[in-house]
Each structure stands twice: as C-alpha cells, then as structure tokens.
Design an enzyme around this catalytic site. Structure first.
Site, short mmCIF file in Angstrom:
data_model
loop_
_atom_site.label_atom_id
_atom_site.label_comp_id
_atom_site.label_asym_id
_atom_site.label_seq_id
_atom_site.Cartn_x
_atom_site.Cartn_y
_atom_site.Cartn_z
N GLU A 1 64.37 49.30 53.64
CA GLU A 1 63.94 49.72 52.30
C GLU A 1 63.40 48.54 51.50
O GLU A 1 62.44 48.69 50.75
CB GLU A 1 65.12 50.36 51.55
CG GLU A 1 64.76 51.03 50.23
CD GLU A 1 64.76 50.07 49.03
OE1 GLU A 1 64.24 50.44 47.97
OE2 GLU A 1 65.30 48.95 49.17
N GLU A 2 63.99 47.38 51.67
CA GLU A 2 63.60 46.23 50.86
C GLU A 2 62.25 45.64 51.25
O GLU A 2 61.66 44.87 50.48
CB GLU A 2 64.66 45.13 50.97
CG GLU A 2 66.02 45.50 50.40
CD GLU A 2 66.02 45.59 48.88
OE1 GLU A 2 64.94 45.47 48.27
OE2 GLU A 2 67.10 45.80 48.31
#
Length: 433
Positions: A191-192
């Site tokens: 996600e990051e």
C-alpha cells in the site's frame, strides 16, 4: 531518549484536553524502587493478547517489497484461531523479487463474506525498533501514570499495524460472541508504494461483480474518527534533457538543470494559484489540492554541464479527476517553456491516480473528519452492476501526523479503544443487512 516521545506525549495531552472527559491517573503502574522500570512496562504488554500481538508484528520489519516475514507470522496466527486463510501470491515484478502475498481469511467455507475488513502490512522506510516509554511528566522522578497512556513507539506502530491488530481482535471477539457472523479479513502488501496488493485482490476472483460483500471497513490512522472522504492522488515526473559539456565551456552544452528549475519553481506555486488562472483545483470539502516535489535527480559532477534532470511529484487532488490535473500541469509547463520541448512530462501508467474519495460515516458515536492522505480505497474497484451500493468506512487508531516520521508512536489506550470502535462498525454493518 529522543525528544520526539515527549512531543508526542504533549500532543496526546492536547487531544485529551479537547475531549469532553478525561480519565484520571489511576495510581502507580511502576514500582518506584525498581531501577529498571522497563520490566514493568513490558508486563503491561505481555499481559494483553492484543498488545503482545501488536508488538510481535511491529518487531518484524516489513518495509514495502519485504513483507514476507510478517506475512508468514500473520498466516500462522490466523490459522491458530481456526480461520481459513488463503495466500494470494502477487506476481513478481522482477526475477530477484522475493515472494509477496496478501492474506485473505474467513470462517469455515464462507469464502465470500458479507463484511470485509482490511488494512496493509507494509510500512515506509526506515525500520525503527519497537520501544516502550512512560508518558512525559512535569514532576521529576514521578513514575505514576495511567496504563492507557503508555507510549508504544517504532515503525508501523501506527501505520498500519495498529489497524491490523485492532481489526483482527475486533473480528475475533465478534466471532467469539457470534460464530455465524459473515466476516472476512484482507491484509495486503504494497500500500505504501504502489498499491499492488489491493489492486491484485481487486482484479481477482475474490472480488466478483456484483460483489458478495455489502460493506468494507478500511483501517488507517484516523485518530479514532470516521473519515467522510480523502483527497485523490496523482504521481508524475518532470524531465529535462540537455547536452553535456565541460563546465568551463558551458556554451558548448545545454544544462538540463537550467531548463527544469523554472518549471519546478512555477509548479511549486500551483496550489496557491486560483483555478481560473491555471492553478490546481479546489473544493469546499477538501480545500486546496497540493503539490509536492519529492525527489530531484540531475547531473554527474560539479564540473559537467548536466545533460539530464528529473523530478518526481505527488499531487493530492481536492477536486476533479487525475486527467483534469494532468491537463493543468501540461499547460503550466507549456506556459513556462513556451512549448519548446526542453522539458516534458511523464505520467507513467495512465491508470495511475485517483479522484477524491467520498466515504460513508453514518454510524453514530464517532467524530467525523476528512483527510489528505491516500489509501487502498480507490484501488478496490467495486462493480455493483446496478445493485445496492457497497458501503465503505475508513477508521483506525493513531495519528497520520506521526505515521511516516521518526516519532511514530501510539498509546495503549488508543489501540484498545480502536478494537471497540471496529466492533461497533462491524455490529452496525451486520445489523443493517
């Protein structure tokens, strides 16, 4: 210890003062006669399954693209609680990339549950070790404090392993009370950095059209508030190409840095320029769009005219869609360069980027906010095919203001309260359907 822990504690105190009620100190937690109060701090964690699980996953480094170890730990933990777990392997981006996988868990054979809870298991760099700290005190030598004010610091303690832990324990407690509750858990990777985990889930058979789930609860740091929406995102590069030459004879070359600097300088002002004059879009809900020049690379040496320069930019969209902002940036570059081609834009995959997200916040008992950061939410494509709307909630413990910094930390109280908050959201979603 670094001053950031005291700054964080002070911030927590300000939040407490702003609330309607404050929990008083409950007496000594640490024996003042102990030379090493750390032993008692650890006991607070050891005595709580929630807190010890949170500690265990934080202690495992899981910077984006290196999530395998924490994934395996979670896999064993989920199976030990009698959940059916599927490893959803992410196709490798290169021959050297290690195995990466999402974890998708549910009860028995309920492979397509009515309610999905999700958060991500990767973190931003660098890894910061797990540590415990009593809250700051104005009284020198005072070792008494409220257990819930114990500070837990380290990378991922907030973003988003706090949400992972709270979601998991909220689900387990709900299932313990109601084994027939139709609940699924998705813990995804990347996600990051790219959203690859959620995108892979979204495009898989676990996300059919129309969807089987009627509600999705996303976990991110929201200060225990429901989020009514968050800004959209757009990433891009600005590139300048020139000609190398000896710095003593710069007229024999063309400096890519000299070409790119005025463009970057102008782009850096776009958030403050009115939209009707070519600036970034705005909205009443989210305020101004913002633009951040995050990385600049150029040149080989101080005595060489640079032949290449590039800058990586991230835009947070308050209104419109990514195409609208792409056009605004194109016109801005053309305005500065006169369209001479000395500087051009690279938007990468045209599917990258997302418009602002509008979320549900209809559960009583929560404060409501909007946030500027991006999440996995736009990566989960939900095709209802004209059927009922799928509700989407965003909630979690901790503050985004410390999430990517070296002062990342959370309190015991926030973690424990988040479990109750998730349980209320779960209950509301299941009762509503």
């Amino acid at each position: 210890m670094k001053n950031y822990l005291y700054f964080y504690a002070a911030s927590l105190a300000r939040v407490a003062l702003a609330s309607e009620s404050q929990q008083p100190l409950i007496g000594e937690v640490i024996d003042k006669n102990l030379q090493s109060p750390t032993v008692n701090l650890k006991r607070i964690i050891d005595e709580s399954p929630l807190l010890s699980f949170h500690r265990d996953i934080v202690q495992i480094p899981s910077i984006s693209e290196d999530e395998k170890s924490v994934g395996n730990f979670l896999l064993d933990f989920l199976r030990s609680h009698n959940l059916t777990v599927e490893k959803q392997i992410i196709p490798p981006g290169s021959a050297t990339e290690q195995e990466r996988f999402n974890l998708y868990a549910y009860t028995g054979r309920d492979r397509f549950p009515e309610l999905l809870l999700t958060s991500h298991i990767d973190t931003v760099p660098p890894f910061i070790p797990y540590s415990l700290h009593p809250p700051a005190s104005d009284k020198s030598g005072d070792l008494t404090f409220n257990r819930s004010d114990l500070i837990i610091a380290g990378r991922g303690t907030v973003d988003a392993k706090a949400s992972v832990a709270a979601i998991l324990f909220a689900a387990l407690e709900t299932l313990d009370a109601n084994p027939d509750a139709s609940i699924g858990l998705l813990f995804d990777v990347g996600e990051e950095k790219s959203g690859v985990g959620m995108k892979h889930f979204s495009n898989s058979g676990l996300n059919p059209a129309p969807p089987k789930f009627h509600t999705v609860i996303f976990g991110e740091p929201t200060e225990l508030k429901l989020v009514a929406g968050h800004k959209g995102t757009l990433g891009l590069k600005v590139v300048a190409e020139g000609k190398a030459a000896h710095s003593g004879y710069p007229w024999l070359g063309k400096s890519a840095v000299s070409s790119i600097l005025p463009v970057l300088s102008y782009l850096d002002t776009l958030q403050d320029v009115l939209p009707e004059k070519g600036g970034l879009l705005r909205s009443e809900k989210f305020g101004q769009s913002t633009l951040n020049i995050g990385v600049v690379r150029a040149g080989l040496a101080g005595n060489v005219v640079p032949a290449y320069a590039e800058a990586t930019i991230s835009v947070r969209l308050a209104a419109g869609n990514p195409d609208d902002t792409r056009e605004i940036v194109r016109k801005a570059v053309e305005y500065v360069t006169g369209g001479d081609g000395s500087v051009y834009l690279d938007f990468g995959d045209v599917e990258n980027g997302a418009p602002p997200q509008y979320l549900d916040f209809d559960v009583d008992g929560f404060d409501v906010i909007t946030v500027n950061y991006g999440t996995d939410i736009p990566s989960l494509k939900i095709d209802t095919q004209g059927g009922p709307k799928v509700k989407r909630y965003l909630y979690g413990p901790g503050s985004i203001h410390v999430a990517h910094g070296d002062d990342e930390a959370i309190t015991v109280g926030e973690l424990e309260e988040a479990v109750q908050g998730y349980k209320r959201l779960i209950s509301a979603a299941l009762v509503a359907h």
